[in-house]
Design a protein around this motif. Structure first.
Motif, PDB file in Angstrom:
ATOM      1  N   MET A   1      23.769 -19.458  -6.489  1.00  0.00           N
ATOM      2  CA  MET A   1      24.890 -19.034  -7.356  1.00  0.00           C
ATOM      3  C   MET A   1      23.597 -19.099  -9.213  1.00  0.00           C
ATOM      4  SD  MET A   1      27.774 -21.486  -8.370  1.00  0.00           S
ATOM      5  CE  MET A   1      29.049 -21.513  -6.997  1.00  0.00           C
ATOM      6  N   ALA A 150      44.654 -24.996   6.771  1.00  0.00           N
ATOM      7  CA  ALA A 150      43.897 -23.531   7.813  1.00  0.00           C
ATOM      8  C   ALA A 150      43.303 -24.481   9.126  1.00  0.00           C
ATOM      9  CB  ALA A 150      42.350 -23.221   6.946  1.00  0.00           C
ATOM     10  N   HIS A 218      49.834 -16.694   9.229  1.00  0.00           N
ATOM     11  CA  HIS A 218      48.867 -15.708   9.429  1.00  0.00           C
ATOM     12  C   HIS A 218      49.672 -14.526   9.777  1.00  0.00           C
ATOM     13  CE1 HIS A 218      45.679 -18.510   8.778  1.00  0.00           C
ATOM     14  NE2 HIS A 218      46.686 -19.921   8.704  1.00  0.00           N
ATOM     15  N   ARG A 326      34.465 -18.077 -10.788  1.00  0.00           N
ATOM     16  CA  ARG A 326      33.229 -18.928 -10.365  1.00  0.00           C
ATOM     17  C   ARG A 326      32.856 -17.498  -8.851  1.00  0.00           C
ATOM     18  NH1 ARG A 326      34.157 -25.127 -10.451  1.00  0.00           N
ATOM     19  NH2 ARG A 326      31.658 -25.299  -9.322  1.00  0.00           N
ATOM     20  N   ALA A 332      30.406 -13.268  -5.499  1.00  0.00           N
ATOM     21  CA  ALA A 332      31.321 -13.320  -3.973  1.00  0.00           C
ATOM     22  C   ALA A 332      32.510 -13.176  -3.892  1.00  0.00           C
ATOM     23  CB  ALA A 332      31.284 -15.348  -3.069  1.00  0.00           C
ATOM     24  N   GLN A 335      38.854 -16.863   0.081  1.00  0.00           N
ATOM     25  CA  GLN A 335      39.430 -16.631   1.290  1.00  0.00           C
ATOM     26  C   GLN A 335      40.686 -16.074   0.672  1.00  0.00           C
ATOM     27  OE1 GLN A 335      39.872 -20.300   3.175  1.00  0.00           O
ATOM     28  NE2 GLN A 335      37.685 -20.669   2.462  1.00  0.00           N
ATOM     29  N   THR A 338      44.895 -14.090   5.942  1.00  0.00           N
ATOM     30  CA  THR A 338      44.517 -13.333   7.721  1.00  0.00           C
ATOM     31  C   THR A 338      46.194 -13.091   7.435  1.00  0.00           C
ATOM     32  OG1 THR A 338      44.489 -15.198   8.873  1.00  0.00           O
ATOM     33  CG2 THR A 338      42.481 -14.457   7.531  1.00  0.00           C
ATOM     34  N   TYR A 340      46.468 -12.197  10.983  1.00  0.00           N
ATOM     35  CA  TYR A 340      45.996 -11.951  12.438  1.00  0.00           C
ATOM     36  C   TYR A 340      46.906 -12.330  13.357  1.00  0.00           C
ATOM     37  CZ  TYR A 340      45.462 -16.827  13.140  1.00  0.00           C
ATOM     38  OH  TYR A 340      45.350 -18.370  13.266  1.00  0.00           O
TER      39      TYR A 340
ATOM     40  N   MET B   1      31.946  -9.983   2.965  1.00  0.00           N
ATOM     41  CA  MET B   1      31.818 -10.779   3.951  1.00  0.00           C
ATOM     42  C   MET B   1      31.551  -9.466   5.186  1.00  0.00           C
ATOM     43  SD  MET B   1      34.808 -13.149   4.878  1.00  0.00           S
ATOM     44  CE  MET B   1      35.467 -13.925   3.078  1.00  0.00           C
ATOM     45  N   ARG B  37      40.999 -17.003  11.903  1.00  0.00           N
ATOM     46  CA  ARG B  37      40.427 -17.806  10.583  1.00  0.00           C
ATOM     47  C   ARG B  37      39.497 -17.794   9.939  1.00  0.00           C
ATOM     48  NH1 ARG B  37      45.222 -22.406  11.369  1.00  0.00           N
ATOM     49  NH2 ARG B  37      46.301 -21.326  12.281  1.00  0.00           N
ATOM     50  N   VAL B 322      36.950 -25.349   8.274  1.00  0.00           N
ATOM     51  CA  VAL B 322      37.205 -23.851   8.098  1.00  0.00           C
ATOM     52  C   VAL B 322      36.378 -23.219   7.444  1.00  0.00           C
ATOM     53  CG1 VAL B 322      38.443 -22.217   8.060  1.00  0.00           C
ATOM     54  CG2 VAL B 322      39.238 -23.998  10.319  1.00  0.00           C
ATOM     55  N   ALA B 323      36.804 -24.179   5.439  1.00  0.00           N
ATOM     56  CA  ALA B 323      36.490 -23.684   4.840  1.00  0.00           C
ATOM     57  C   ALA B 323      34.705 -23.532   4.326  1.00  0.00           C
ATOM     58  CB  ALA B 323      36.971 -24.147   3.180  1.00  0.00           C
ATOM     59  N   ARG B 326      33.819 -20.550   6.489  1.00  0.00           N
ATOM     60  CA  ARG B 326      34.081 -19.335   6.253  1.00  0.00           C
ATOM     61  C   ARG B 326      33.085 -18.999   4.735  1.00  0.00           C
ATOM     62  NH1 ARG B 326      40.363 -17.368   6.156  1.00  0.00           N
ATOM     63  NH2 ARG B 326      39.536 -15.998   5.109  1.00  0.00           N
ATOM     64  N   ASN B 327      32.718 -19.871   4.482  1.00  0.00           N
ATOM     65  CA  ASN B 327      31.444 -19.547   3.552  1.00  0.00           C
ATOM     66  C   ASN B 327      29.709 -19.674   3.918  1.00  0.00           C
ATOM     67  OD1 ASN B 327      32.859 -20.282   1.012  1.00  0.00           O
ATOM     68  ND2 ASN B 327      32.362 -22.741   0.951  1.00  0.00           N
ATOM     69  N   ALA B 332      27.569 -17.179   1.501  1.00  0.00           N
ATOM     70  CA  ALA B 332      28.121 -18.396   0.056  1.00  0.00           C
ATOM     71  C   ALA B 332      28.335 -19.937   0.189  1.00  0.00           C
ATOM     72  CB  ALA B 332      29.433 -17.755  -0.374  1.00  0.00           C
ATOM     73  N   SER B 333      28.421 -20.448  -0.623  1.00  0.00           N
ATOM     74  CA  SER B 333      28.429 -21.625  -0.876  1.00  0.00           C
ATOM     75  C   SER B 333      30.043 -21.958  -1.763  1.00  0.00           C
ATOM     76  CB  SER B 333      27.744 -22.349  -1.443  1.00  0.00           C
ATOM     77  OG  SER B 333      27.375 -22.324  -2.433  1.00  0.00           O
ATOM     78  N   GLY B 334      30.856 -22.984  -1.435  1.00  0.00           N
ATOM     79  CA  GLY B 334      32.020 -22.570  -2.247  1.00  0.00           C
ATOM     80  C   GLY B 334      31.574 -23.410  -3.720  1.00  0.00           C
ATOM     81  N   GLN B 335      32.885 -23.859  -4.456  1.00  0.00           N
ATOM     82  CA  GLN B 335      32.801 -24.642  -5.808  1.00  0.00           C
ATOM     83  C   GLN B 335      32.982 -26.319  -5.528  1.00  0.00           C
ATOM     84  OE1 GLN B 335      36.663 -24.082  -7.475  1.00  0.00           O
ATOM     85  NE2 GLN B 335      36.466 -21.378  -7.349  1.00  0.00           N
ATOM     86  N   GLY B 336      31.619 -26.476  -5.602  1.00  0.00           N
ATOM     87  CA  GLY B 336      31.337 -28.668  -5.581  1.00  0.00           C
ATOM     88  C   GLY B 336      32.460 -28.630  -7.230  1.00  0.00           C
TER      89      GLY B 336
END
Lengths: 434, 434
Positions: A1, A150, A218, A326, A332, A335, A338, A340, B1, B37, B322-323, B326-327, B332-336
């Motif tokens: 980032m 999730a 989903h 952000r 990026a 999410q 989905t 599916y 992605m 997912r 899951v989060a 998915r990151n 990517a990395s998520g929001q800290g």
């Protein structure tokens, strides 16, 4: 980032009504905090409205009537859509995605009608589509469903997601008033719109139910998949009968995963129902919203807060704005939901429900037996029967066990034709009874 | 992605107690859903435990006693830490970050003690640190605070975040029992641990309060910054007095932004308090948790659900998994969280609170005047006074307005020394009264 930068993230605002002007104000008031949280300042660079003259309080150089040009402008990074309704919001959103811009929306009707198409277009363009504000206003609900849960399997999502109808039903319970009287009061106080159809007939709640069901299971669910009944047929008698059995009447949006040998299906419906006063949703009064969630591992959860209003809705829009911004700063995209699982949507006729029925009957030997026989004929099992009064005024109050909705409504039709039944005075579904 | 792939994301599980084994089971049960997912299947490739012989139900080839080697293994993508406590969890987490691995944790004690250090290490390594399960178990709370409300200004977060103490206080209210008796019952039923100190003395709630305050106010707050009082001094009299004024006693974790001319500060405290029975938190009974949030634009929100237990906690762990996964799939990395606001933590002595005080007094002319004079001496204004009984048994029940906590406690000390006061029979803070 990447680190903090002073290059602003430039936002196009589509619509500047109650929500739009609250968004505009908050972006100004919270400028410092937003910049710190995102890593770059946020700047609104254009506002599309239909009639600029109606917005004297907004910086005039930002106003434009050409929304289509605004979303494509090179100096716009993100689009916030708070126009509502299907068109022109839909075309503008697709245009924004084509131009590579993420969109934050509060548009439940559009998301419920065309969610899969919009998500596909956003994914194709590699941008975000967030819409926390579309369901239950300020209550953080879609992100928890989509992300926090999730790793779990959701069973049911039951919500009070329309403040207008909740206000009307709350007043009916408090004052004993009928629907028309309570609606008139709500209109007077500004809790109901001049044309209350969208709220009162359950269209608003059905759109929200479609969005909730899509995320929870989903599975793409649109408004057209939702069985919808409004509250205009709820009578003072229904409300009084509910109180007699320790219940209260609420307009519920119910999204369920229905287990099935051949593969689970989902049932999505909006209708008034009696719920026990001990249920966490029963005490949600006035214009508040709440959503009750049952998940396999997490158990019971409830989310509660303000479901509408400029400021609460703008809070949800800004939360999404920060997330999208952000993501953009990080290069990026977030999410998406989905689809599916793609479960079948079960028709209302086959969805298991429970009914409460009040009948005025002649108090003759054999009447209860004859009434019970009509339930048995449809294979509907009775949970409780209560008889009050004698002679001419005898009343039978029956609560059934769970049965396919079609069997229940066929039973009601048959009861109406019985000579011994003088009148069916109240019919409402019951939810949350053990 | 990137698109779906069959290459599994490989998880190291640190700890296999109640939560760990529930995580393991859910990863197996939900394998298909998790893969859909995330876009890749999830596989647990190693489980670090102290005594492998104690885990006969777990695939034995996965077990290891060498947690430090496990987190560094090349075939491990993500680490789930459910050991709890400070060491060895802390060292293992830093080792995981150094090895480039994201961590999902349920460790409130560690996050409350070393949150900023851990977040810095994760950011340095470009990986994620998520810990939804650390506060209020299954309730999606940290993600909403961190993300959904990121565009709003939070004023207060007030939570019932410890199920053991809530169960004990609920039982005291229901049965009239004293603390010791209710604790014994809770221990017997498994709601309290053999050594209940962490719960009963408020350490658990204080750690959660520190985490909540850090996220809510974008300010590093550690356990040591939290004013902490447990419930062991709450008496049956306190609970009865609360009921007399329409209140109930709860152990609250309170995080507030306190406005200040020179710059806002934050006050973070855990203590028992009387709250009105009409407050949304009052009806949260037994082992449930709930967190009430007040934000500038969003208004009042509440989050409710199960705060502990293997399955609910595992649900939160899996949501994070899951989060994070998915990151990782998205590169990517998520929001800290951000600590940019860095507000001062206000000492308890200066934090505004309200007190309820019950006094046994001699029913002589002038006693109320003398008592009122002690409050005035500390500049504490009185909201209500109620006198019951006469003669020897007279009781004064006083509820104050808001005043610095030190002024209130100084007043209580002075009252204890007054000859006309035979005893101070109940002192508790009051929250949520208008």
């Amino acid at each position: 980032m990447s680190g903090p930068s002073s290059t602003p993230l430039r936002v196009a605002l589509l619509g500047c009504g109650t929500v739009g002007s609250a968004v505009l104000r908050l972006v100004g008031d919270q400028a410092g905090d937003l910049a710190a949280r995102i890593g770059r300042p946020v700047e609104v660079v254009g506002i599309a409205v239909r009639r600029p003259a109606h917005h004297p309080d907004v910086p005039q150089h930002l106003l434009t009537t050409d929304a289509a040009a605004l979303v494509r402008r090179d100096d716009v990074d993100l689009v916030v859509e708070v126009i509502g309704g299907i068109e022109p919001a839909r075309s503008l959103m697709y245009a924004a995605f084509e131009a590579g811009k993420s969109v934050v929306s509060a548009n439940k009707a559009l998301l419920a009608e065309d969610g899969p198409g919009l998500h596909a277009a956003a994914a194709e363009a590699g941008v975000d589509l967030y819409y926390e504000a579309a369901v239950a206003g300020a209550i953080p609900l879609l992100r928890p469903l989509r992300e926090s849960l999730a790793g779990d399997q959701l069973r049911r999502v039951v919500g009070i997601v329309n403040g207008t109808t909740n206000y009307i039903l709350s007043r009916m319970a408090e004052t004993g008033a009928g629907f028309a009287e309570a609606l008139a009061e709500a209109t007077e106080l500004g809790y109901a719109e001049a044309d209350p159809t969208a709220d009162v007939d359950g269209f608003d709640a059905a759109a929200k139910a479609a969005i909730l069901a899509s995320l929870a299971f989903h599975t793409p669910v649109s408004s057209a998949d939702v069985h919808r009944e409004g509250i205009s047929a709820v009578s003072a008698t229904d409300v009084a009968r509910a109180a007699e059995i320790g219940c209260t009447v609420k307009l519920l949006a119910i999204c369920e995963r229905v287990p099935n040998g051949a593969g689970d299906s989902v049932a999505v419906r909006v209708h008034p129902a009696m719920i026990p006063t001990t249920h966490p949703l029963a005490s949600v009064g006035g214009a508040f919203n709440a959503v009750f969630v049952e998940a396999e591992a997490a158990g019971q959860l409830m989310f509660y807060g303000q479901g509408a209003g400029g400021e609460p809705t703008a809070s949800a829009v800004l939360g999404d704005l920060v997330a999208v911004a952000r993501n953009r700063v990080a290069g990026a995209s977030g999410q998406g939901p989905t689809g599916y699982a793609d479960l079948a949507v079960r028709p209302m006729a086959e969805t298991p429900t429970r009914y409460h029925v009040s009948l005025d009957v002649a108090d003759k030997p054999g009447v209860l037996a004859a009434v019970a026989q009509e339930f048995a004929r449809q294979d509907v099992s009775i949970s409780t029967v209560r008889q009050t009064g004698r002679g001419d005024a005898a009343t039978l109050v029956i609560v059934t066990h769970s049965a396919p909705d079609a069997a229940l409504s066929a039973t009601i039709a048959a009861l109406r034709d019985m000579p011994a039944v003088r009148g069916v005075t109240s019919v409402l579904r019951v939810e949350g009874l053990s």
